[in-house]
Design an enzyme around this catalytic site. Structure first.
Site, PDB file in Angstrom:
ATOM      1  N   SER A   1      -6.711  12.986  -0.046  1.00  0.00           N
ATOM      2  CA  SER A   1      -6.180  12.444  -0.837  1.00  0.00           C
ATOM      3  C   SER A   1      -4.925  13.574  -1.454  1.00  0.00           C
ATOM      4  O   SER A   1      -3.580  13.260  -1.438  1.00  0.00           O
ATOM      5  CB  SER A   1      -6.995  11.671  -2.623  1.00  0.00           C
ATOM      6  OG  SER A   1      -7.493  11.048  -1.720  1.00  0.00           O
TER       7      SER A   1
ATOM      8  N   GLU B   1       0.667   1.359 -13.105  1.00  0.00           N
ATOM      9  CA  GLU B   1       0.369   1.141 -14.557  1.00  0.00           C
ATOM     10  C   GLU B   1      -0.754   0.836 -14.445  1.00  0.00           C
ATOM     11  O   GLU B   1      -0.915  -0.486 -13.909  1.00  0.00           O
ATOM     12  CB  GLU B   1       1.927   0.855 -14.796  1.00  0.00           C
ATOM     13  CG  GLU B   1       3.124   1.658 -14.692  1.00  0.00           C
ATOM     14  CD  GLU B   1       4.434   0.843 -15.001  1.00  0.00           C
ATOM     15  OE1 GLU B   1       4.271  -0.405 -15.895  1.00  0.00           O
ATOM     16  OE2 GLU B   1       5.810   1.130 -14.893  1.00  0.00           O
TER      17      GLU B   1
ATOM     18  N   CYS C   1       7.897   5.404   0.856  1.00  0.00           N
ATOM     19  CA  CYS C   1       6.730   6.558   0.217  1.00  0.00           C
ATOM     20  C   CYS C   1       5.300   6.019   0.285  1.00  0.00           C
ATOM     21  O   CYS C   1       4.588   6.884   1.191  1.00  0.00           O
ATOM     22  CB  CYS C   1       6.583   7.056  -0.820  1.00  0.00           C
ATOM     23  SG  CYS C   1       8.826   7.541  -1.084  1.00  0.00           S
ATOM     24  N   LEU C   2       5.242   4.821  -0.110  1.00  0.00           N
ATOM     25  CA  LEU C   2       3.834   4.706  -0.047  1.00  0.00           C
ATOM     26  C   LEU C   2       3.421   3.986   1.952  1.00  0.00           C
ATOM     27  O   LEU C   2       2.310   4.695   2.797  1.00  0.00           O
ATOM     28  CB  LEU C   2       3.314   3.096  -0.588  1.00  0.00           C
ATOM     29  CG  LEU C   2       3.733   3.047  -2.197  1.00  0.00           C
ATOM     30  CD1 LEU C   2       3.774   2.076  -2.358  1.00  0.00           C
ATOM     31  CD2 LEU C   2       2.350   3.729  -2.382  1.00  0.00           C
TER      32      LEU C   2
ATOM     33  N   GLY D   1     -32.906   5.651   4.693  1.00  0.00           N
ATOM     34  CA  GLY D   1     -33.331   5.222   4.345  1.00  0.00           C
ATOM     35  C   GLY D   1     -33.216   5.459   3.025  1.00  0.00           C
ATOM     36  O   GLY D   1     -32.004   5.789   2.293  1.00  0.00           O
TER      37      GLY D   1
ATOM     38  N   GLU E   1      -3.057   2.431  -2.084  1.00  0.00           N
ATOM     39  CA  GLU E   1      -1.671   2.235  -1.911  1.00  0.00           C
ATOM     40  C   GLU E   1      -1.909   0.774  -0.814  1.00  0.00           C
ATOM     41  O   GLU E   1      -2.495   0.354   0.928  1.00  0.00           O
ATOM     42  CB  GLU E   1      -2.572   3.348   0.181  1.00  0.00           C
ATOM     43  CG  GLU E   1      -2.340   4.938  -0.894  1.00  0.00           C
ATOM     44  CD  GLU E   1      -1.101   5.325  -0.527  1.00  0.00           C
ATOM     45  OE1 GLU E   1      -0.159   4.683  -1.172  1.00  0.00           O
ATOM     46  OE2 GLU E   1      -0.697   6.567  -1.721  1.00  0.00           O
TER      47      GLU E   1
END
Ligand SMILES: Cc1cc2nc3c(=O)[nH]c(=O)nc-3n(C[C@H](O)[C@H](O)[C@H](O)COP(=O)(O)OP(=O)(O)OC[C@H]3O[C@@H](n4cnc5c(N)ncnc54)[C@H](O)[C@@H]3O)c2cc1C
Length: 392
Positions: free
Chosen positions: A94, A136, A241-242, A342, A366
């Site tokens: 990221s 936001e 941009c995304l 497990g 995204e």
């Protein structure tokens, strides 16, 4: 790549140059991330600046961009680098995606020559960190309704509002901020030492804990017109941009999935129950076979999209198809791998649960699964179904 992880010999589809880039990214992930990441995750912090400097030296930041110290690599090479970094941890990938595909790309594509000269070489070198503020607290999937405002005051701009969930914000030197101006959505390259700019670290995360995520407040931040990205006009600019960043996720998620599968294969071979390795049970083999198939199908999808990206570019719905499928399947692989381990599977002695928790954030940022499904639905039917009143 060992045979169980590459059943179909898909490696043969890569060029020598692409394998070299992959090797470089794998080495830095193995040496600088893997040995330490469980501890960063436990503490909820990562040495973002040190990692950025390391990645910058190797040309991994903004590597698919050209000029200004960027490597000018192909989309496929960039994707392979994302895959290797995310095989270590999604938070580390990221960092690289936000720096290169969001912050640097926004300035590279929409900035003035002066802005590019000021920010991009330092960002490519990892000496300057960037972040990208679109979301936001009350406006996530629907950024068109953003509340942050940019108003003219003489020759200056004044930014007021706030941004939420912003990767790298607490450590950034420059924040690309999207705000509503009279003429529509506009972008700004905001130096984070501007008076009125503040970023607090969001601490209470159960996912992407080895990544810095922040909330930005913009309290009448005054900027000269030279901080506005002159070529960015309207919401199309941040959305483009995304699309860039989502492309890296298509590959990155497969890295996390591959690491889960490799861990599960290893574990199943040595863990004995009922007098034999659990790898010898048909139920375990069915899980491993399905995981390996989905991993290989995901890789073919990523590679196809990467080759198209390099040849002619991608349409947003094609990127949505890749992100939706590969993150969804990566989560399924991580969950299945967890069952094979497990009780050990829930500890941080193994990376599986960390990948699984990370991928939940990757699924949401995204564009959520639902948003990508609606993008595909729109492309298939021609009818946008985002708003209840059918207006878009
Ligand atoms: C760790 C992390 C890092 C992030 N980094 C960044 C960053 O660097 N920069 C940035 O700008 N943002 C960033 N984000 C924000 C991210 O992009 C948003 O969280 C995401 O877009 C979803 O918005 P939201 O969380 O407000 O959820 P919401 O939009 O409130 O969605 C909640 C649920 O409602 C669903 N939903 C919404 N609209 C519809 C619809 N029309 N039809 C059906 N279902 C719908 C969603 O799919 C979701 O399931 C980050 C988020 C996280 C968690």
């Amino acid at each position: 790549m060992t045979a169980p992880l590459d059943l179909l010999d898909l490696d043969s589809l890569l060029s020598d140059e692409e394998r070299d880039v992959r090797e470089l990214a794998r080495r830095v992930a193995d040496e600088r991330v893997r040995p330490f990441v469980a501890d960063w995750y436990e503490r909820g912090e990562a040495p973002v600046r040190e990692l950025a400097a390391e990645f910058g030296k190797l040309g991994l930041l903004g590597m698919h961009l050209t000029g200004y110290g960027c490597a000018g690599a192909s989309a496929v090479s960039y994707g392979l680098a994302c895959m290797e970094l995310e095989a270590a941890d999604s938070g580390v990938r990221s960092l690289v995606s936000v720096q290169g595909s969001l912050a640097m790309y926004a300035i590279w594509k929409y900035g003035s020559e002066e802005q590019k000269q000021r920010w991009l070489p330092g960002m490519a070198a990892g000496e300057l960190i960037g972040c990208f503020g679109l979301t936001e607290s009350d406006h996530g999937s629907d950024p068109a309704t953003m509340a942050t405002r940019a108003r003219r005051d003489g020759a200056d701009w004044v930014l007021t509002g706030g941004k939420m969930w912003i990767t790298n914000a607490p450590v950034a030197d420059v924040a690309v901020i999207w705000a509503r101006a009279e003429e529509g959505v506009a972008g700004f390259a905001v130096p984070t030492d501007s008076p009125g700019f503040a970023a607090r670290e969001i601490k209470q995360k159960m996912s992407l804990r080895a990544s810095s995520t922040g909330e930005i407040t913009l309290d009448d931040v005054r900027l000269p017109d030279s901080a506005r990205l002159p070529e960015a006009r309207g919401l199309k600019a941040p959305l483009s941009c995304l699309t860039e960043a989502r492309f890296g996720i298509i590959w990155g998620a497969l890295g996390a999935a591959r690491d889960c599968l490799a861990t599960a294969i290893d574990y199943a071979g040595s863990r004995e129950q009922f007098g034999r390795p659990i790898a010898g049970f048909q139920l375990t083999q069915a899980k491993l076979a399905d995981m390996a198939l989905e991993l290989q199908k995901g890789f073919l999808l990523a590679l196809h999209l990467g080759r198209r990206h390099d040849a002619v570019g991608l349409r947003p719905e094609q990127v949505s198809a890749g992100k939706l499928n590969n993150v969804r399947e990566a989560i399924a692989i991580a969950r299945e791998a967890r069952t094979i381990l497990g009780g050990d599977g829930i500890t941080d002695d193994y990376p599986v649960m960390r990948h699984m928790a990370n991928l939940e954030a990757v699924r949401t940022y995204e564009g959520t699964d639902e948003v990508h499904t609606l993008i595909l639905g729109n492309a298939i039917t021609g009818v946008p179904a985002f708003r209840a009143d059918g207006s878009g």
